[in-house]
Design a protein around this motif. Structure first.
Motif, PDB file in Angstrom:
ATOM      1  N   LEU A  34      63.888  49.943  42.547  1.00  0.00           N
ATOM      2  CA  LEU A  34      64.596  51.216  42.564  1.00  0.00           C
ATOM      3  C   LEU A  34      63.803  52.236  43.376  1.00  0.00           C
ATOM      4  CD1 LEU A  34      66.849  53.135  41.694  1.00  0.00           C
ATOM      5  CD2 LEU A  34      65.559  53.547  39.588  1.00  0.00           C
ATOM      6  N   GLY A  35      62.508  52.308  43.135  1.00  0.00           N
ATOM      7  CA  GLY A  35      61.656  53.220  43.893  1.00  0.00           C
ATOM      8  C   GLY A  35      61.674  52.906  45.377  1.00  0.00           C
ATOM      9  N   ASP A  36      61.668  51.625  45.718  1.00  0.00           N
ATOM     10  CA  ASP A  36      61.730  51.215  47.122  1.00  0.00           C
ATOM     11  C   ASP A  36      63.023  51.690  47.774  1.00  0.00           C
ATOM     12  OD1 ASP A  36      59.277  49.924  46.999  1.00  0.00           O
ATOM     13  OD2 ASP A  36      60.144  47.915  46.778  1.00  0.00           O
ATOM     14  N   MET A  37      64.155  51.548  47.053  1.00  0.00           N
ATOM     15  CA  MET A  37      65.447  51.982  47.599  1.00  0.00           C
ATOM     16  C   MET A  37      65.442  53.482  47.886  1.00  0.00           C
ATOM     17  SD  MET A  37      68.439  49.852  45.536  1.00  0.00           S
ATOM     18  CE  MET A  37      68.563  51.146  44.327  1.00  0.00           C
ATOM     19  N   ILE A  38      64.906  54.238  46.959  1.00  0.00           N
ATOM     20  CA  ILE A  38      64.866  55.695  47.125  1.00  0.00           C
ATOM     21  C   ILE A  38      63.976  56.063  48.307  1.00  0.00           C
ATOM     22  CG2 ILE A  38      64.112  57.858  46.060  1.00  0.00           C
ATOM     23  CD1 ILE A  38      65.019  56.588  43.350  1.00  0.00           C
ATOM     24  N   ARG A  39      62.773  55.482  48.363  1.00  0.00           N
ATOM     25  CA  ARG A  39      61.831  55.791  49.448  1.00  0.00           C
ATOM     26  C   ARG A  39      62.411  55.396  50.810  1.00  0.00           C
ATOM     27  NH1 ARG A  39      57.733  53.823  47.437  1.00  0.00           N
ATOM     28  NH2 ARG A  39      58.066  51.667  48.095  1.00  0.00           N
ATOM     29  N   GLU A  40      63.013  54.202  50.896  1.00  0.00           N
ATOM     30  CA  GLU A  40      63.583  53.758  52.172  1.00  0.00           C
ATOM     31  C   GLU A  40      64.667  54.708  52.660  1.00  0.00           C
ATOM     32  OE1 GLU A  40      64.911  49.693  51.948  1.00  0.00           O
ATOM     33  OE2 GLU A  40      62.951  49.022  51.207  1.00  0.00           O
ATOM     34  N   ARG A  41      65.549  55.112  51.758  1.00  0.00           N
ATOM     35  CA  ARG A  41      66.623  56.028  52.150  1.00  0.00           C
ATOM     36  C   ARG A  41      66.068  57.375  52.569  1.00  0.00           C
ATOM     37  NH1 ARG A  41      70.748  56.843  54.991  1.00  0.00           N
ATOM     38  NH2 ARG A  41      72.237  58.335  54.164  1.00  0.00           N
ATOM     39  N   ARG A  42      65.090  57.882  51.821  1.00  0.00           N
ATOM     40  CA  ARG A  42      64.493  59.175  52.165  1.00  0.00           C
ATOM     41  C   ARG A  42      63.864  59.119  53.546  1.00  0.00           C
ATOM     42  NH1 ARG A  42      59.505  60.716  52.149  1.00  0.00           N
ATOM     43  NH2 ARG A  42      58.708  59.047  50.808  1.00  0.00           N
ATOM     44  N   ARG A  43      63.145  58.034  53.845  1.00  0.00           N
ATOM     45  CA  ARG A  43      62.506  57.886  55.153  1.00  0.00           C
ATOM     46  C   ARG A  43      63.535  57.723  56.268  1.00  0.00           C
ATOM     47  NH1 ARG A  43      57.341  53.980  53.687  1.00  0.00           N
ATOM     48  NH2 ARG A  43      56.073  55.615  52.734  1.00  0.00           N
ATOM     49  N   GLU A  44      64.630  56.998  56.005  1.00  0.00           N
ATOM     50  CA  GLU A  44      65.700  56.854  56.999  1.00  0.00           C
ATOM     51  C   GLU A  44      66.240  58.221  57.408  1.00  0.00           C
ATOM     52  OE1 GLU A  44      68.723  54.429  55.204  1.00  0.00           O
ATOM     53  OE2 GLU A  44      67.577  52.570  55.449  1.00  0.00           O
ATOM     54  N   LEU A  45      66.310  59.111  56.433  1.00  0.00           N
ATOM     55  CA  LEU A  45      66.831  60.455  56.680  1.00  0.00           C
ATOM     56  C   LEU A  45      65.780  61.405  57.254  1.00  0.00           C
ATOM     57  CD1 LEU A  45      68.919  60.812  53.414  1.00  0.00           C
ATOM     58  CD2 LEU A  45      69.787  60.401  55.736  1.00  0.00           C
ATOM     59  N   GLY A  46      64.531  60.957  57.305  1.00  0.00           N
ATOM     60  CA  GLY A  46      63.460  61.795  57.843  1.00  0.00           C
ATOM     61  C   GLY A  46      63.086  62.944  56.924  1.00  0.00           C
ATOM     62  N   LEU A  47      63.268  62.752  55.631  1.00  0.00           N
ATOM     63  CA  LEU A  47      62.952  63.795  54.649  1.00  0.00           C
ATOM     64  C   LEU A  47      61.617  63.525  53.979  1.00  0.00           C
ATOM     65  CD1 LEU A  47      66.468  63.996  52.940  1.00  0.00           C
ATOM     66  CD2 LEU A  47      65.494  65.647  54.555  1.00  0.00           C
ATOM     67  N   THR A  48      60.951  64.590  53.582  1.00  0.00           N
ATOM     68  CA  THR A  48      59.710  64.453  52.830  1.00  0.00           C
ATOM     69  C   THR A  48      60.030  64.385  51.343  1.00  0.00           C
ATOM     70  OG1 THR A  48      59.378  66.829  52.521  1.00  0.00           O
ATOM     71  CG2 THR A  48      58.475  65.852  54.553  1.00  0.00           C
ATOM     72  N   GLN A  49      59.062  63.935  50.580  1.00  0.00           N
ATOM     73  CA  GLN A  49      59.239  63.931  49.119  1.00  0.00           C
ATOM     74  C   GLN A  49      59.473  65.350  48.617  1.00  0.00           C
ATOM     75  OE1 GLN A  49      55.793  62.048  47.427  1.00  0.00           O
ATOM     76  NE2 GLN A  49      56.708  60.004  47.553  1.00  0.00           N
ATOM     77  N   ALA A  50      58.747  66.297  49.174  1.00  0.00           N
ATOM     78  CA  ALA A  50      58.881  67.682  48.725  1.00  0.00           C
ATOM     79  C   ALA A  50      60.296  68.209  48.975  1.00  0.00           C
ATOM     80  CB  ALA A  50      57.855  68.567  49.429  1.00  0.00           C
TER      81      ALA A  50
END
Length: 99
Positions: A34-50
């Motif tokens: 689940l964490g991997d899915m979230i991180r991959e999508r966030r990175r695809e969008l070019g967004l930071t965790q913050a």
């Protein structure tokens, strides 16, 4: 992240050796995927965790824990994270027939 790497290595070893599965191990694997899915999508969008955390109304450390498999979001929190990234997550719960 060390825990995540350790989990992947242990998973590979178990698969190689045909080791029996353990319920707690399986649950940890679900958390990490689940964490991997979230991180991959966030990175695809070019967004930071913050950025995602602010849009979702959670803290950056909370999102970091979720992405690392150390925290499990509630369904409401997962919905807010998905909306913050303009995406959806499909999660299957329980056993299902193989296709």
């Amino acid at each position: 992240m060390a825990g995540h790497t350790r989990w992947k290595l242990d998973r590979e070893r178990r698969l190689r050796e045909g080791a029996p599965s353990h319920p707690e191990y399986d649950l940890a694997g679900l958390d990490l995927r689940l964490g991997d899915m979230i991180r991959e999508r966030r990175r695809e969008l070019g967004l930071t965790q913050a950025e995602v955390a602010e849009l979702a109304g959670i803290t950056q450390p909370a999102l970091s824990r979720i992405e690392g498999g150390g925290g499990v979001p509630t369904l409401a929190m997962l919905d807010r994270i998905a909306k913050a990234m303009h995406t959806t997550f499909t999660i299957t719960v329980g056993e299902h027939a193989a296709a």
